[in-house]
Scaffold this motif. Sequence first.
Motif, PDB file in Angstrom:
ATOM      1  N   ASP A   1      16.776  34.237  -3.064  1.00  0.00           N
ATOM      2  CA  ASP A   1      17.080  32.848  -3.877  1.00  0.00           C
ATOM      3  C   ASP A   1      17.892  33.035  -4.762  1.00  0.00           C
ATOM      4  OD1 ASP A   1      15.985  31.452  -1.579  1.00  0.00           O
ATOM      5  OD2 ASP A   1      14.305  30.849  -3.008  1.00  0.00           O
TER       6      ASP A   1
ATOM      7  N   ARG B   1      22.095  32.339  -5.183  1.00  0.00           N
ATOM      8  CA  ARG B   1      22.527  31.399  -6.294  1.00  0.00           C
ATOM      9  C   ARG B   1      23.631  31.688  -6.817  1.00  0.00           C
ATOM     10  NH1 ARG B   1      17.005  29.423  -7.141  1.00  0.00           N
ATOM     11  NH2 ARG B   1      16.751  31.074  -8.630  1.00  0.00           N
TER      12      ARG B   1
ATOM     13  N   MET C   1      14.253  27.766   6.924  1.00  0.00           N
ATOM     14  CA  MET C   1      14.266  29.241   7.554  1.00  0.00           C
ATOM     15  C   MET C   1      15.393  29.964   6.777  1.00  0.00           C
ATOM     16  SD  MET C   1      16.755  29.078  10.871  1.00  0.00           S
ATOM     17  CE  MET C   1      18.134  28.419  11.162  1.00  0.00           C
ATOM     18  N   ILE C   2      15.355  31.363   6.734  1.00  0.00           N
ATOM     19  CA  ILE C   2      16.124  32.046   5.955  1.00  0.00           C
ATOM     20  C   ILE C   2      16.583  33.010   7.013  1.00  0.00           C
ATOM     21  CG2 ILE C   2      16.810  33.858   4.196  1.00  0.00           C
ATOM     22  CD1 ILE C   2      14.856  32.643   2.552  1.00  0.00           C
ATOM     23  N   PRO C   3      17.914  32.991   7.280  1.00  0.00           N
ATOM     24  CA  PRO C   3      18.325  34.036   8.505  1.00  0.00           C
ATOM     25  C   PRO C   3      18.265  35.448   8.014  1.00  0.00           C
ATOM     26  CG  PRO C   3      20.407  33.083   7.514  1.00  0.00           C
ATOM     27  CD  PRO C   3      19.306  32.536   7.074  1.00  0.00           C
TER      28      PRO C   3
ATOM     29  N   LEU D   1      10.152  38.948  -2.369  1.00  0.00           N
ATOM     30  CA  LEU D   1      11.343  39.289  -1.864  1.00  0.00           C
ATOM     31  C   LEU D   1      12.256  37.934  -1.600  1.00  0.00           C
ATOM     32  CD1 LEU D   1      13.505  41.313  -0.300  1.00  0.00           C
ATOM     33  CD2 LEU D   1      12.289  40.764   1.780  1.00  0.00           C
ATOM     34  N   VAL D   2      11.677  36.856  -0.957  1.00  0.00           N
ATOM     35  CA  VAL D   2      12.256  35.642  -0.949  1.00  0.00           C
ATOM     36  C   VAL D   2      12.812  35.020  -2.477  1.00  0.00           C
ATOM     37  CG1 VAL D   2      11.944  33.184  -0.316  1.00  0.00           C
ATOM     38  CG2 VAL D   2      11.019  35.071   1.016  1.00  0.00           C
TER      39      VAL D   2
ATOM     40  N   GLN E   1       6.889  36.880  -0.644  1.00  0.00           N
ATOM     41  CA  GLN E   1       7.347  35.770  -1.640  1.00  0.00           C
ATOM     42  C   GLN E   1       8.187  36.442  -2.650  1.00  0.00           C
ATOM     43  OE1 GLN E   1       6.269  32.112  -1.844  1.00  0.00           O
ATOM     44  NE2 GLN E   1       8.261  32.653  -3.018  1.00  0.00           N
TER      45      GLN E   1
END
Lengths: 141, 134
Positions: free
Chosen positions: A122, A126, A40-42, A117-118, A115
């Motif tokens: 990410d 990083r 999950m990503i909050p 946006l994720v 996808q």
Amino acid sequence: MQITRRQRQGAVISLVAMVDVLMIMLVFFMVTSTFLDLDMIPMAERAPDAPAPDVVQGAAVAAPGSPVMVRLGADGRSYLRGRALDADALTAALRAPDLRGAEVLVLPSGQADVQALVRVIDAITRAGPSAMRILRVEVRP
Amino acid sequence: MRLVRRPRRAAPETIVALIDVVFFLLVFFLLIGRMDATAPFEVLPPLSDGGTDLPGGGATVAVAADGTLALDGAAMPEAAVLDALRTRLRDAPDLRVRVNAHGAAPLHRFLPLAAEIEALGAREVVLVVTPGVP
């Protein structure tokens, strides 16, 4: 003559019925189980006593320091200061000395997909920003 | 005198070992299986290598690639999803809301939905992702 009563044997429980039940349960759980490895990503976390954000008014973005804006185009490409960058280049650009640790604002196009946006999230994560916000443009009639 | 060979009886196999194995498998599937309501449409969460482990529990809002919504496995329009979530959040303010969006779902559908859910008072809204390199 002494008459001894034979000890009564306990009722014999058939194990076959138990095996039947176990087999049915086993097959049920084998069939219904799904082997999904999910993360999950909050998206939103706030303290229990914090008020709910007012979605109608839109959140006013306070800008301590100088936040940097990353735009996500409808084609899924990310743009930093007008330059199209892929995920690795975006991470490297945000690690540059002038942008290191800055707050990052992401302005995604509504036509881009989740996808994309994720992928941008990410890449920004990083680079280690102090904070990241996703902006949303509301169209009002 | 006629000698009759007694028919040899098959060796009785111990059924206890079989039960042991079946029971072991049963407990294994009980432990690793997660009783999740699956969405009535295909949802392939986006790939991400920056996610954290997804704990169980909470309400799951699924978003299909075409923007169709479902709450805990039942397809319903957005107003019904928000109404149901509002009711559940009133009873359990700590409810975690998981948004299980298809990777190809458009952001003009996903972002307003996430904002509306947050505006309902949800303390934790998370996006479900599949671990992997996008």
